[in-house]
Design an enzyme around this catalytic site. Structure first.
Site, short mmCIF file in Angstrom:
data_model
loop_
_atom_site.label_atom_id
_atom_site.label_comp_id
_atom_site.label_asym_id
_atom_site.label_seq_id
_atom_site.Cartn_x
_atom_site.Cartn_y
_atom_site.Cartn_z
N ASP A 214 0.84 -1.20 0.00
CA ASP A 214 0.00 0.00 0.00
C ASP A 214 0.88 1.26 0.00
O ASP A 214 1.88 1.33 0.72
CB ASP A 214 -0.88 -0.03 1.27
N GLU A 262 15.01 -15.01 0.24
CA GLU A 262 15.42 -16.08 1.15
C GLU A 262 14.43 -17.23 1.15
O GLU A 262 14.73 -18.31 1.62
CB GLU A 262 15.48 -15.54 2.59
C1 NOJ Z 1 -4.48 2.86 -1.00
C2 NOJ Z 1 -5.58 1.88 -0.76
O1 NOJ Z 1 -5.83 1.16 -1.93
C3 NOJ Z 1 -6.76 2.69 -0.31
O2 NOJ Z 1 -7.94 1.94 -0.27
C4 NOJ Z 1 -6.43 3.30 1.03
O3 NOJ Z 1 -7.48 4.14 1.43
C5 NOJ Z 1 -5.15 4.12 0.96
N1 NOJ Z 1 -4.11 3.45 0.24
C6 NOJ Z 1 -4.63 4.41 2.35
O4 NOJ Z 1 -4.11 3.25 2.93
#
Ligand code: NOJ
Ligand code: CA
Length: 558
Positions: A214, A262
């Site tokens: 993310d 690894e």
């Molecule tokens: C990207 C994620 O796909 C989204 O759903 C989220 O709100 C934001 N990052 C924050 O983590």
């Protein structure tokens, strides 16, 4: 080594089709209206029949669910709404037994404010070790009552929140690129790096096949945390900014690469890095970094032949430079579904949420959008490299634009002062059955009504149900099943090269190895089929002698 081993040398993910499961909305095993891990497990046969190679599960960790799991309170456990660690292990085991790999979502840019580290930071003094794991700073102005800089959160409102210190006085501020409940870690802090290495190992040891990372381009901020001069949230996106795409972020991925290497079995990682241009995005997939980066240029394209040709060429050129395979994606849980975008001519960028109700929905021609989305799918699945499918895409689901305001739950809705409905429209629980019973089969064997699932299902939802589509050989679902089967069997598909073939204006035509040809007609005139070819698959039934508008065909040279 025999010839078979040589073939197996190419990592599985280079041309995998990965199906994104938004856990909360896929399938609900216990009938509480919320999707869960056991629900996914019970639907493995559906995934096998669809023919995907792997699933990516959105965050299922303990979380206050302010951002539906992207606010993680404990990185090494399972949210009770979604199940238990044992349920996770069973899901993983059964998926593997069915030949499906499992990728999980890791959220390293920020935690939940309920994470024990952030709670400890709140209770500790300025300058303490505990505060050093996050980005606490003194404010500007008299008594520090102004935020440390002018950054705005991506979901609206300032990117800084002020805390109350132990003496009851207003004190320092902490940075959160998203909601105040999602404080950003300080990735220059070695303890943070070590902690996340432990998190990766925790899940790798359990047997996961990879991670979706993310906000992968946001973990390192310019140490000076400079003002950006313009406070609009748009400015926080894409461009070179002090919170995005900083050079040091690549150090983290080199370390993660070493950790993944690894483990046996080509464990992978895919970056959610909204970085432009394609050459910058490709730096995340250099040979000692990550495996893939979502191709957001492709996702952002509007329904236009020239635009797709340009994006396909620049995407392939950029990853070729670093020896990585391309990957393709049209949908995810953050953007308006491609059915609506392609019908209304919307771009699919991160601003997807803001575009949610742009374009006049009364002008939305759903059937046109579905036709284009199906053609787009055959384009995507014919391109070299890997592809991502977001749950419901295989049903050609439209965006749900009529969720009652009282039911909207995306933090964007509240943080935008109720001006932006946010992303709920692409997150409505799947319609498994045309019958409304058990929320259209989402909560099998339960008494749940379609309006009782965590996001209510609209009254037209059953029209797109999986069971209806399964028994209709011309449905989107059967087109995807056929396409994935062909893609699996045809030696020319997946990893490899493409060569463009001459074609009429507003038509894309390219060839893959083994005499495979894909033709997509974006124009308004029917085009004739190339000579000495036979049709293997088409996105809509071919009734005349040519390829109608908004249609893709897969062909085999005779
Ligand atoms: C990207 C994620 O796909 C989204 O759903 C989220 O709100 C934001 N990052 C924050 O983590
Ligand atoms: Ca449930």
């Amino acid at each position: 080594m025999n010839g078979f081993d040589v073939l197996k040398d190419s990592p599985w993910w280079r041309d995998a089709v990965i199906y994104q499961i938004y856990v909360r909305s896929f399938a609900d095993a216990n009938g509480d209206g919320i999707g869960d891990l056991s629900g996914i497990r019970s639907r493995i046969p559906y995934l096998v029949e669809l023919g995907i190679d792997a699933v990516w599960l959105t965050p299922f960790y303990p979380s206050p669910q302010i951002d539906h799991g992207y606010d993680v309170a404990d990185y090494c456990d399972v949210e009770s709404e979604y199940g238990t660690l044992d349920d996770f292990d069973s899901l993983l085991k059964d998926s593997h037994q069915a030949g499906i790999k499992v990728i999980i979502d890791i959220v390293p840019n920020h935690s939940s404010d309920k994470h024990e580290w952030f709670q400890a930071a709140l209770n500790a003094a300025p300058g303490s070790v505990q505060r050093g794991r996050y980005l606490f700073r003194d404010g500007k102005g008299d008594n520090g009552n102004l935020p440390p800089n002018d950054w705005q959160g991506l979901f609206g409102g300032p990117a800084w929140t002020r805390v109350t210190e132990a003496d009851g006085q207003k004190g320092q501020w902490y940075l959160h690129l998203f909601t105040p409940e999602q404080p950003d870690f300080d990735w220059r802090n070695i303890e943070v790096r070590e902690y996340f290495e432990g998190v990766l190992r925790f899940w790798l040891d359990r047997g996961v096949d990879g991670f979706r990372i993310d906000v992968a381009h946001g973990m390192i901020k310019d140490p000076a945390l400079p003002d950006i001069g313009d406070n609009t949230a748009e400015l926080l996106e894409y461009r070179a900014q002090p919170m995005w795409d900083q050079e040091e972020v690549h150090e983290i991925y080199r370390q993660w690469h070493r950790v993944l290497a690894e483990y046996p079995g080509d464990r992978m990682a895919v970056a959610e890095a909204w970085v432009q241009p394609a050459s910058r995005a490709a730096r995340y997939v250099r040979s000692d970094e990550l495996s893939q980066n979502f191709n957001f240029d492709f996702l952002c394209s509007t329904w236009n032949a020239d635009e797709f040709r340009r994006v396909i060429n620049s995407s392939i050129a950029a990853v070729d430079e670093v020896g990585a395979p391309a990957s393709w994606v049209f949908n995810n849980h953050d953007v308006v579904r491609s059915v609506d975008r392609f019908a209304l001519g919307l771009i699919g960028g991160r601003g997807g949420s803001r575009l949610n109700r742009q374009g006049d929905p009364s002008e939305l021609d759903v059937e046109l959008g579905r036709k284009r989305a199906r053609a787009g799918a055959l384009l995507m699945l014919a391109l070299p490299g890997g592809a991502y499918i977001y749950q419901g895409e295989e049903l050609a689901l439209p965006e749900v634009r009529d969720i009652p305001e009282s039911a909207l739950s995306d933090p964007i809705w509240t943080r935008s002062g109720h001006t932006d409905p946010g992303r709920d429209g692409c997150r409505v629980p799947l319609p498994w059955t045309a019958s409304p019973a058990a929320a259209h089969g989402f909560a099998e064997d339960s008494q749940l009504s379609p309006t009782e699932s965590w996001l209510p299902q609209p009254n037209w939802w059953g029209d797109f149900a999986a069971d209806l589509q399964a028994s209709d050989e011309t449905s989107a679902l059967n087109m995807y099943r056929n396409a994935l089967q062909i893609r699996h069997d045809h030696p020319g598909l997946g990893d490899g090269k493409i060569s463009w073939l001459p074609s009429a204006d507003q038509v894309l035509m390219f060839e893959r190895a083994g005499g495979f040809i894909c033709l997509v007609n974006f124009g308004s005139e029917e085009v004739s089929l190339p000579e000495s070819t036979s049709v293997i698959l088409s996105s809509t039934p071919l009734v005349g002698s040519g390829v109608p508008m908004d249609t893709a065909v897969w062909l085999q040279r005779e």
